[in-house]
Design a protein around this motif. Structure first.
Motif, PDB file in Angstrom:
ATOM      1  N   VAL A  42      17.009 -11.061 -38.147  1.00  0.00           N
ATOM      2  CA  VAL A  42      17.502 -11.247 -36.776  1.00  0.00           C
ATOM      3  C   VAL A  42      19.001 -10.944 -36.700  1.00  0.00           C
ATOM      4  N   VAL A  45      19.515  -7.232 -36.755  1.00  0.00           N
ATOM      5  CA  VAL A  45      19.173  -6.590 -35.479  1.00  0.00           C
ATOM      6  C   VAL A  45      20.296  -6.812 -34.466  1.00  0.00           C
ATOM      7  N   LEU A  46      20.806  -8.022 -34.400  1.00  0.00           N
ATOM      8  CA  LEU A  46      21.893  -8.314 -33.466  1.00  0.00           C
ATOM      9  C   LEU A  46      23.130  -7.483 -33.785  1.00  0.00           C
ATOM     10  N   LEU A  49      22.581  -3.900 -32.726  1.00  0.00           N
ATOM     11  CA  LEU A  49      22.721  -3.702 -31.282  1.00  0.00           C
ATOM     12  C   LEU A  49      24.186  -3.592 -30.899  1.00  0.00           C
ATOM     13  N   LYS A  53      26.122  -0.150 -29.655  1.00  0.00           N
ATOM     14  CA  LYS A  53      26.756  -0.133 -28.337  1.00  0.00           C
ATOM     15  C   LYS A  53      28.208   0.292 -28.444  1.00  0.00           C
ATOM     16  N   PRO A  60      30.964  -1.583 -23.232  1.00  0.00           N
ATOM     17  CA  PRO A  60      29.799  -1.483 -22.353  1.00  0.00           C
ATOM     18  C   PRO A  60      30.176  -0.846 -21.023  1.00  0.00           C
ATOM     19  N   SER A  61      29.403   0.117 -20.612  1.00  0.00           N
ATOM     20  CA  SER A  61      29.711   0.759 -19.335  1.00  0.00           C
ATOM     21  C   SER A  61      28.592   0.475 -18.348  1.00  0.00           C
ATOM     22  N   PRO A  62      28.913  -0.085 -17.261  1.00  0.00           N
ATOM     23  CA  PRO A  62      27.878  -0.430 -16.301  1.00  0.00           C
ATOM     24  C   PRO A  62      27.343   0.810 -15.601  1.00  0.00           C
ATOM     25  N   ALA A  63      26.149   0.687 -15.074  1.00  0.00           N
ATOM     26  CA  ALA A  63      25.586   1.781 -14.292  1.00  0.00           C
ATOM     27  C   ALA A  63      26.472   2.006 -13.072  1.00  0.00           C
TER      28      ALA A  63
ATOM     29  N   LEU B  43      34.094  -6.983 -19.143  1.00  0.00           N
ATOM     30  CA  LEU B  43      32.950  -7.124 -20.032  1.00  0.00           C
ATOM     31  C   LEU B  43      32.215  -8.428 -19.769  1.00  0.00           C
ATOM     32  N   ILE B  99      13.439 -16.322 -30.251  1.00  0.00           N
ATOM     33  CA  ILE B  99      14.444 -15.407 -30.775  1.00  0.00           C
ATOM     34  C   ILE B  99      14.111 -13.972 -30.414  1.00  0.00           C
ATOM     35  N   LEU B 103      16.618 -11.471 -28.374  1.00  0.00           N
ATOM     36  CA  LEU B 103      16.976 -10.099 -28.758  1.00  0.00           C
ATOM     37  C   LEU B 103      16.796  -9.153 -27.570  1.00  0.00           C
ATOM     38  N   VAL B 106      19.728  -9.781 -25.132  1.00  0.00           N
ATOM     39  CA  VAL B 106      20.991  -9.221 -25.632  1.00  0.00           C
ATOM     40  C   VAL B 106      20.996  -7.704 -25.434  1.00  0.00           C
ATOM     41  N   TYR B 107      19.875  -7.083 -25.741  1.00  0.00           N
ATOM     42  CA  TYR B 107      19.759  -5.629 -25.521  1.00  0.00           C
ATOM     43  C   TYR B 107      19.990  -5.293 -24.046  1.00  0.00           C
ATOM     44  N   LEU B 110      23.697  -5.622 -23.055  1.00  0.00           N
ATOM     45  CA  LEU B 110      24.591  -4.601 -23.605  1.00  0.00           C
ATOM     46  C   LEU B 110      24.276  -3.200 -23.073  1.00  0.00           C
ATOM     47  N   PHE B 111      22.997  -2.889 -22.949  1.00  0.00           N
ATOM     48  CA  PHE B 111      22.634  -1.499 -22.683  1.00  0.00           C
ATOM     49  C   PHE B 111      22.172  -1.241 -21.256  1.00  0.00           C
ATOM     50  N   VAL B 112      21.783  -2.272 -20.521  1.00  0.00           N
ATOM     51  CA  VAL B 112      21.277  -2.043 -19.168  1.00  0.00           C
ATOM     52  C   VAL B 112      22.281  -2.547 -18.128  1.00  0.00           C
ATOM     53  N   ILE B 113      22.663  -3.809 -18.280  1.00  0.00           N
ATOM     54  CA  ILE B 113      23.559  -4.399 -17.295  1.00  0.00           C
ATOM     55  C   ILE B 113      25.002  -3.997 -17.564  1.00  0.00           C
ATOM     56  N   GLY B 114      25.367  -3.961 -18.829  1.00  0.00           N
ATOM     57  CA  GLY B 114      26.724  -3.557 -19.179  1.00  0.00           C
ATOM     58  C   GLY B 114      27.727  -4.681 -19.144  1.00  0.00           C
ATOM     59  N   PHE B 128      19.293 -19.162 -31.507  1.00  0.00           N
ATOM     60  CA  PHE B 128      19.326 -18.613 -32.869  1.00  0.00           C
ATOM     61  C   PHE B 128      19.478 -19.725 -33.900  1.00  0.00           C
TER      62      PHE B 128
END
Lengths: 311, 168
Positions: A42, A45-46, A49, A53, A60-63, B43, B99, B103, B106-107, B110-114, B128
């Motif tokens: 775990v 993986v964190l 990520l 990124k 992080p870049s927002p849409a 952020l 958990i 995950l 968190v994804y 970081l990757f969708v909302i920003g 966790f």
């Protein structure tokens, strides 16, 4: 029942299945379910990520939000031709914040000899985004929109990318009232903060906002919320500031224009109930300003009842 | 072997903390994101995360899912529950499911909302830690069922003991 073997299994049976009974296994072991592997996995993986990124974008870049473009005719038609029966079915739900009546001696707001409905908002503004759906429905009962645009609210504000109309560049024709929209900013951020300027209010409009978009005239505003948008002045007789339904902006989240328009026509949905309810409240206040014209709209029992609720 | 009741209060405390955070986030979700004492730009943008379309999964707000999760975890990590071998696999699976969902969140942040939400991150850390404690905790002792031979021997002995008692 025979007593349990509290000393643990005998060495001859240790680690082996016996009959249909359970065997004791100590925690851990050498299998892939080793707790250390799980926890470590775990963590890996964190970390992956986060590192991916950072590597991809640095931060992080927002849409980004969608810039304004002409609204499809079918979309406009679906929102501006809602049957009266559908509007009546929605009524004015109790969660709707009604327009606030101005004091009796407040000067009327007129333009071209007709009552003026002044709207001050911005394309980035998510609460303006939700309110515009109801405004289009309400104003369509008194006149006709042309050149409406569609846009999304800011991608970095609350309720990001709320799909909505924009009044910038639109034309409204009516024999009952004059609609004056002022979209002050776009939804495109500028370096250093803020958004690109779109329209600048006139001195009179600035004066109206400074005086009436305050807690002195709108009790539900706190002093720190003076100047809130959206701000709607209905002929100097009724005022609206902020979103009229608190649960509407979140309800619009994630939906595109077609999806929203579809739900607007269904009073049983949250979006339909709120948008149509706000539209009815706005209609009632406009009817009070236009001398109950047009009669086909203002004589509706729902509108008559809503007018009585307006203070 | 570690005693199964070790760390019992820490697990329960973590579940309690998670429940508190879940309540706070749920109230903020339904009342207003302005309730969250948090940055709203850059952020770290709590309002943006908690009002995003991704803040609702299958029609249920994520804040409510978290609240329900920690309610269940409160039961599973109660000191009286920790000694139960029957609840151990449920607690284990529950922690793993939690958990996995963390995950995914968190994804999404970081990757969708920003943006990331401070309080959501606190919930993720809490989840966790619970996961780590639960999967590394020793399993409660399982009752050992006797073999058929031992059952027969026990029953024979019981009859003899009962026979002696009747003579008295």
């Amino acid at each position: 029942m025979p007593p349990l073997n509290r000393n643990g299994p005998t060495s001859s049976r240790k680690g082996k299945k016996v009959g249909a009974g359970y065997n004791y296994r100590p925690a851990g072991g050498g299998s892939w379910l080793n707790p250390g592997y799980l926890v470590g996995g775990v963590v890996l993986v964190l970390l992956a990520l986060i590192l991916i990124k950072i590597a991809v974008s640095g931060s992080p870049s927002p849409a980004s939000s969608t810039a304004a473009r002409p609204a499809p005719a079918a979309l406009v038609r679906s929102v501006t031709t809602i049957p009266p029966a559908t509007l009546d079915a929605a009524g004015v739900p109790s969660n709707i914040t009604l327009p606030v009546a101005t004091p009796a001696k407040t000067p009327l707001l007129k333009a071209g000899g007709k009552p003026e409905v002044l709207y001050v908002g911005a394309e980035y503004c998510p609460y303006c985004a939700s309110e515009r759906w109801a405004m289009v429905v309400a104003l369509s009962r008194f006149g006709t929109f042309s050149n409406l645009g569609i846009v999304t609210s800011s991608a970095t504000d609350v309720y990001p990318n709320t799909h909505t109309f924009t009044f910038y560049g639109s034309t409204y024709t009516s024999k009952y009232l004059t609609f004056v929209p002022v979209e002050t900013y776009t939804n495109q951020p500028v370096p250093g903060g803020g958004y690109t300027t779109l329209q600048t209010p006139t001195a009179q409009q600035d004066s109206i906002v400074s005086q009436y978009d305050t807690s002195n005239y709108i009790p539900y505003l706190s002093s720190s919320s003076n100047g809130s948008i959206p701000f709607i002045d209905i002929a100097g007789r009724y005022l609206v500031a902020g979103a009229s339904a608190a649960n509407l902006p979140p309800a619009l989240a994630g939906l595109d224009w077609t999806q929203i328009a579809s739900q607007v026509r269904q009073p049983s949905t949250t979006i339909g109930s709120d948008v149509l309810g706000i539209a009815n409240a706005l209609t009632a206040s406009i009817c009070n300003s236009t001398g109950q014209q047009p009669a086909s709209v203002c004589s509706s029992p729902v509108i008559v009842k809503a007018e009585q609720s307006l203070k | 072997m570690k005693h199964v009741l070790e760390w019992r209060y820490l697990q329960f405390a973590l579940a309690f903390i998670g429940l508190g955070l879940g309540i706070y986030l749920t109230v903020a979700h339904y009342v207003s994101p302005a309730l969250l004492v948090c940055s709203n730009s850059g952020l770290v943008n709590c309002a943006r995360v908690t009002t995003s379309p991704q803040s609702v999964v299958l029609g249920i707000p994520v804040a409510v899912l978290g609240l329900l999760y920690f309610l269940g975890m409160l039961f599973l990590t109660h000191p009286r529950s920790l000694g139960s071998w029957r609840l151990y696999p449920w607690r284990y699976a529950y922690a793993v499911a939690g958990i996995i969902f963390v995950l995914y969140l968190v994804y999404t942040e970081l990757f969708v909302i920003g943006s990331i939400c401070m309080y959501c991150t606190a919930v993720h850390v809490d989840t966790f830690l619970l996961f780590a404690l639960i999967v590394t905790a020793a399993r409660p002792e399982l009752p050992v069922r006797q073999t058929k031979k031992e059952m027969a021997s026990y029953k024979a002995g019981r009859k003899r003991r009962q026979g002696r008692k009747s003579w008295k």
